[in-house]
Design a protein around this motif. Structure first.
Motif, PDB file in Angstrom:
ATOM      1  N   TRP A 140      -7.813   6.904  -1.000  1.00  0.00           N
ATOM      2  CA  TRP A 140      -6.813   6.885   0.086  1.00  0.00           C
ATOM      3  C   TRP A 140      -7.133   7.905   1.130  1.00  0.00           C
ATOM      4  O   TRP A 140      -6.754   7.775   2.267  1.00  0.00           O
ATOM      5  CB  TRP A 140      -5.423   7.185  -0.475  1.00  0.00           C
TER       6      TRP A 140
ATOM      7  N   ARG B 179       0.822  -1.213   0.000  1.00  0.00           N
ATOM      8  CA  ARG B 179       0.000   0.000   0.000  1.00  0.00           C
ATOM      9  C   ARG B 179       0.849   1.253   0.000  1.00  0.00           C
ATOM     10  O   ARG B 179       0.596   2.194  -0.703  1.00  0.00           O
ATOM     11  CB  ARG B 179      -0.898   0.009   1.231  1.00  0.00           C
TER      12      ARG B 179
ATOM     13  N   THR C  15      -5.940   0.675   4.290  1.00  0.00           N
ATOM     14  CA  THR C  15      -4.591   1.107   4.637  1.00  0.00           C
ATOM     15  C   THR C  15      -3.661  -0.104   4.639  1.00  0.00           C
ATOM     16  O   THR C  15      -2.545  -0.047   4.153  1.00  0.00           O
ATOM     17  CB  THR C  15      -4.586   1.785   6.017  1.00  0.00           C
TER      18      THR C  15
ATOM     19  N   ARG D 123      -7.937   0.435   8.369  1.00  0.00           N
ATOM     20  CA  ARG D 123      -8.147   1.633   7.570  1.00  0.00           C
ATOM     21  C   ARG D 123      -8.038   2.843   8.493  1.00  0.00           C
ATOM     22  O   ARG D 123      -8.710   2.926   9.516  1.00  0.00           O
ATOM     23  CB  ARG D 123      -9.525   1.587   6.916  1.00  0.00           C
TER      24      ARG D 123
END
Lengths: 488, 332, 251
Positions: free
Chosen positions: C250, A14, B63, B18
């Protein structure tokens, strides 16, 4: 254990992806910049219009593509000048053609300081000019060289500007750029010591200071040359001008001039009537007959003193003059070609200024009233300016240059007070021609058309109603219709 | 379909985290949902239900951690994942300027329903969701309940294997809620369903399994029945009755089988007796018998059954102790 | 590709059903009509010497075009993404099996098509000019085509800027103001070549000067440099828009 491994790998992935996003944005910006850079350098420019008002001719593009050094053009024009847009747009086409050419504009009203700086660098004599400069060489092209105006209409209101008829920008600017290329010497010497008119003198009748400024503006240096037995014609001379000597030149000086001419020299001679200079015989060897007379033409004079010239014969020197109007000579003597040689090494002489058939060469200076005497006067047309060219073939000259010589039957026409009409350009073109720095490009002027609608007040009102209100409202109505249908 | 044990699970979430900036919305969440399951996603507001669902649909990125839907990784193959999902977002946002038919056809085409099945599919979901009469209506002019149905029809239109419904009954009136629940229940036969809610009866009424989320963490994951028994607390029974002033109904009830303690109000005409009983015990018939024996007038016997709400409150407010009692079964 | 077509149809429908679009069209035609009428007035007084291309320069490249573009482009584009994000429909859209790039491209194409539709009714101007049979130079077909090409190229970049600002905010007003600011800066920077500068700055300024590009196009000059300038910027802005929508995951 395996789970933890996977978790860590996932986190790393990520983070890497997020980094990728940032990096790729930066990379894209760089790529876009690079593409812009490439696009700005590799291009095709086409003109789809039928008129092609600013389309550059192949001659101009060839010249621009072959430029070896940077040329900077400065447009010195006020904001409301009628030619500003044309000049600017055309020169921008030059600039867009090559990185070697750059054009800037200075508005005299807005930046007087820059004008001052320019005036220090260049001998600017008039307000509306374009300055072309390459290193220390320059050419100043004045307004009249790029625009052709219609003759003033006597019925038109006093302060109405004359209508512009044609735009000759490309011919003028390309010629100017052409004259900046190459490394030929750019000094023209004015002979002194025999009563010649002086380039230093501001005296109205005998001084040539105005002419000298014109020459300097053209990017050529004008110097005095006091020629005596001990001195020679300097090696850096691009041309020699003999401006109306009042006394006879010593024979060695005449020989020296002849010798200079013989070795591809470039000379302009102006000989006034009623003088003997010793150059007459020498000139006859170059195919020019210098008459001891006064050329008159009752149809081309107002007071009897002056002689209006125009239309002009076809010659590179004179053909651009037509749009400047008449040039004015003052009691010139006849200067005529003597019959041209057949061989290439023989001088070929061409008339530059002629009277009409009603003029003649008057031999009796004191006769009053002046009239044509068939027994001693020669009937017109009489020439009083001649251009001579002798090809370089068969001579010992290693530079293989042609000899060029222009003889005027008057020196008064370039004196300070007489520098009106096309006079200055007549001389300047002659100088450019002998120096081979103003070869006509054969670029046609672009005629300036006028679009005019004939509409009455009522028609204009109707058009306003339709285009400002009616036409937009139609679409507003369609929109309302669409909304109505959509309501349920 | 319908078989929980065979094949790969419909949803596999492992170590999903997250963050929004520094705030953690979902914290190391792992669970699996098998094909054919109907699972309730339970938790107070801000527990991370919507975030998790959005990650499942690929609308948000995790995440860290991995999510697989029907074997597709959400991150690597978001398009493949979305083909399997029918998603009803919270508050059900729709293009309010479109007609219902237009909207459903647009969504069906977008989700890859072939042109020749389009008509059939749109009609079928309209039928299913009770939208047949409003096909020509503009969505912006529909009531909240109809909007919800349109959203549900949209989620169903491409026959997804998995339905993810975020608060499907929020903002509806009781009748609409019942209709929606019935609809969801009827869908259970053919789809795997994950629905989020903070209303207990919804889960009890619809789901066979519950995932309870609190502050981003999974605090319980079990079948609805088992969760109901999870907190082996005490059954409370309240009785209200009229006795003579000197009598103490408390002592009379305390000896009943399964009753641990019984305390009665001291005075008042109508006295209230509170009994705490053994789990599973139901002393109500005994109370009635004893009251008749003593000649008391019994006005009310109320048993407070242990419901999910109690589990929920205990698990989410009490912190660690209760959660410790509930092993995360799916996380193997 | 099918989803692109589906999205494009929906976006076009949304544009043409919104009152904003018809208001924008009316406003645009009123502005351009005023510009055209002023040109007619000029020609009827006959004071202006003009050649074929220059008439088109007055028609398409005047200050009125910029005024219209400054208003119309932000109005067309402000709702594209910002409005969907504000109302939440973006969530529904982006959880359908479509790529972010397809969504952005469909929204952009729809806005660009609407922009093209804005210009269709202006074709009546050259037609009128021909019907009025002016004395002197007629309309130059090549210059007219090149002029419209220039108008479309500048519009393409302006709309890309609008879609981009729409992708970075939830507020339509902010999106419109952002697009307005970008186009405004670009328009004003178009005057840089007309102000004295050093050579490098002047050349760069000319490369990026929309004002002079449009005047060049309108007199029939088609140069790959401005074409590349607008296409590169359009592509870059759209690409950044896609990145912005991706980055939303994000956030």
């Amino acid at each position: 254990m395996e789970m933890r491994e996977m978790r860590r790998a996932g986190r790393r992935r990520r983070r890497a992806l997020r980094w990728n996003a940032v990096a790729s944005l930066v990379l894209a910006a760089i790529l876009a910049g690079l593409l812009h850079y490439l696009a700005a350098r590799h291009y095709v420019r086409r003109d789809w219009s039928g008129v092609g008002f600013y389309r550059l001719s192949p001659k101009t593009t060839a010249l621009l593509d072959s430029l070896q050094e940077d040329i900077e053009a400065t447009i010195l024009l006020k904001g409301g000048h009628p030619d500003l847009n044309d000049v600017q747009t055309l020169l921008r086409e030059y600039q867009l053609r090559t990185p070697r050419f750059f054009v800037a504009r200075v508005d005299p009203d807005r930046s007087p300081a820059r004008v001052e700086a320019l005036a220090k660098r260049f001998p600017i004599t008039e307000p509306n000019v374009v300055i072309f400069a390459a290193g220390d060489r320059f050419r100043i092209v004045p307004e009249r060289e790029w625009i052709e105006l219609e003759p003033p209409d006597p019925d038109a209101p006093k302060n109405q500007a004359p209508r512009r008829r044609a735009f000759l920008g490309e011919a003028a600017f390309t010629a100017a750029i052409q004259s900046l290329t190459g490394e030929e010497p750019r000094v023209v010497y004015f002979l002194e010591g025999h009563g010649e008119k002086s380039i230093e003198s501001a005296e109205p009748g005998f001084g040539l200071s105005q002419l000298a400024r014109l020459i300097r503006q053209d990017g050529v240096e004008a110097r005095r040359l006091p020629l005596d037995e001990t001195r020679r014609i300097p090696d850096d001379a691009a041309a020699l001008v003999i401006a109306g000597p009042r006394r006879r030149l010593p024979q060695p000086a005449v020989d020296m001039i002849h010798d200079y001419l013989d070795h591809s020299g470039r000379v302009i001679v102006m000989l006034d009537s009623r003088t003997q200079t010793g150059l007459e015989d020498m000139l006859s060897r170059w195919g020019v007959r210098v008459g001891d007379d006064v050329v008159v033409d009752p149809t081309r004079t107002l007071t009897g003193q002056e002689l209006l010239v125009g239309p002009y014969p076809d010659h590179p020197i004179t053909s651009p003059l037509a749009r400047y109007g008449y040039s004015v000579f003052y009691q010139p003597r006849s200067i005529e070609p003597m019959g041209n040689g057949e061989a290439a090494d023989r001088p070929r002489a061409t008339s530059l200024a002629l009277t009409t058939a009603k003029g003649w060469a008057e031999r009796d200076f004191d006769a009053r009233p002046i009239r044509f005497d068939a027994d001693q006067d020669r009937p017109g047309p009489i020439a009083f300016a001649v251009a001579v060219e002798r090809g370089a073939a068969g001579t010992v000259d290693v530079r293989l240059r042609a000899t060029r010589l222009v003889v005027f039957g008057d020196s008064q026409f370039v004196a300070n007070r007489s520098l009106t009409g096309a006079n200055g350009d007549f001389f300047l073109n002659a100088l450019r021609w002998v120096m081979e720095r103003h070869e006509p490009m054969g670029l046609a002027p672009k005629s300036i058309a006028e679009v005019r609608l004939h509409l009455t007040r009522r028609q204009m009102q109707a058009l306003a109603a339709f285009f400002i209100i009616g036409w937009p409202s139609l679409f507003a109505l369609i929109g309302v219709g669409v909304r109505m249908r959509r309501r349920h | 379909m319908g078989d929980v044990t065979t094949g790969q699970p419909m949803i596999r979430v492992s170590h999903l985290t997250r963050r929004y900036g520094r705030a953690v919305a979902v914290d190391d969440l792992s669970f699996e949902i098998g094909r054919g399951e109907i699972v309730g996603f339970l938790g107070p507001n801000g527990a991370g239900k919507t975030t998790t669902m959005r990650i499942l649909c690929g609308f948000l990125a995790a995440t860290s951690g991995d999510v697989e839907i029907a074997g597709h990784d959400v991150h690597r193959d978001p398009i493949g994942v979305r083909r399997h999902i029918g998603y009803l977002p919270e508050r059900c946002p729709l293009y309010s300027d479109m007609r219902v038919d237009e909207f459903l056809r647009f969504r069906a085409a977008l989700k890859g329903v072939p042109a020749r099945q389009m008509r059939e599919r749109v009609e079928a979901v309209k039928e299913q969701c009770g939208l047949t009469d409003v096909g020509r209506r503009i969505i912006g002019q529909l009531s909240k309940g109809y909007c919800q149905r349109v959203g549900l029809a949209d989620a169903l239109v491409h026959e997804p294997e998995l339905l993810i419904l975020d608060e499907p009954t929020i903002g509806l009136d009781p009748t609409q809620i019942r209709q929606t629940r019935d609809l969801i229940r009827s869908l259970a036969a053919r789809h795997t369903i994950l629905l989020s809610t903070h209303i207990l009866p919804e889960v009890e009424a619809v789901c066979r399994r519950v995932l309870i989320l609190d502050r981003g963490r999974l605090v319980a994951s079990d079948s609805t029945d088992r969760l109901r028994q999870l907190r082996r607390g005490i059954v409370r029974v309240t009785a209200e009755l009229k006795t003579a002033p000197h009598e103490d109904p408390g002592t009379a009830f305390a000896v009943l089988p399964g009753v641990r303690t019984a305390t009665a109000d001291k005075d008042g005409e109508w006295r209230r007796v509170r009994l705490e009983c053994e789990p599973g015990a139901d002393p109500r018939s005994d109370i009635f018998r004893v009251a008749v024996e003593h000649g008391w007038t019994l006005r009310e016997v109320r048993m407070e059954e242990n419901r999910l709400e109690d589990v929920f409150i205990a698990l989410t407010s009490g912190g660690g102790s209760s959660a410790g009692e509930t092993p995360e079964r799916s996380d193997s | 590709m099918r989803s692109f077509g589906v999205l494009l149809r929906r976006e076009l429908g949304a544009i043409f059903l919104s009152p904003m679009a018809w208001t924008a069209l009316t406003f645009f035609l009123a502005v351009m009509g005023t510009s055209f009428w002023m040109l007619l007035d000029l020609l009827s007084r006959g004071a202006e010497r003009t050649e074929g291309g220059e008439v088109i320069g007055q028609l398409l490249g005047s200050i009125f075009f910029w005024l219209a573009l400054l208003i119309v482009a932000p109005v067309i584009t402000m709702r594209t993404i910002a409005e969907e994000r504000r109302s939440g429909t973006f969530e529904m859209l982006m959880t359908a099996p479509v790529r972010d790039g397809t969504v952005v491209l469909a929204k952009y194409t729809a806005a660009l098509l609407f922009y093209a539709v804005l210009w269709l009714p202006t074709l009546i101007y050259p037609l009128t000019l021909r019907l009025l049979r002016p004395f002197g130079a007629p309309l130059d077909g090549g210059a007219l085509a090149a002029g419209y090409l220039g108008v479309m190229l500048i519009g393409a970049a302006a709309i890309a800027a609008g879609v981009f600002t729409s992708s970075i905010t939830r507020s339509q007003v902010t999106a419109a103001l952002g697009a307005f600011a970008i186009i405004c800066v670009f328009f004003l920077a178009g005057f840089l070549p007309y102000i004295p500068h050093g050579e490098t700055v002047a050349r760069t300024a000319h490369y990026a000067s929309g004002v002079s590009h449009l005047l060049d196009f309108a007199r029939g000059v088609v140069d790959t440099r401005p074409i590349a300038f607008y296409l590169i910027n359009t592509a870059w802005l759209l690409w950044a828009t896609v990145r912005m929508t991706e980055a939303r995951r994000w956030k």
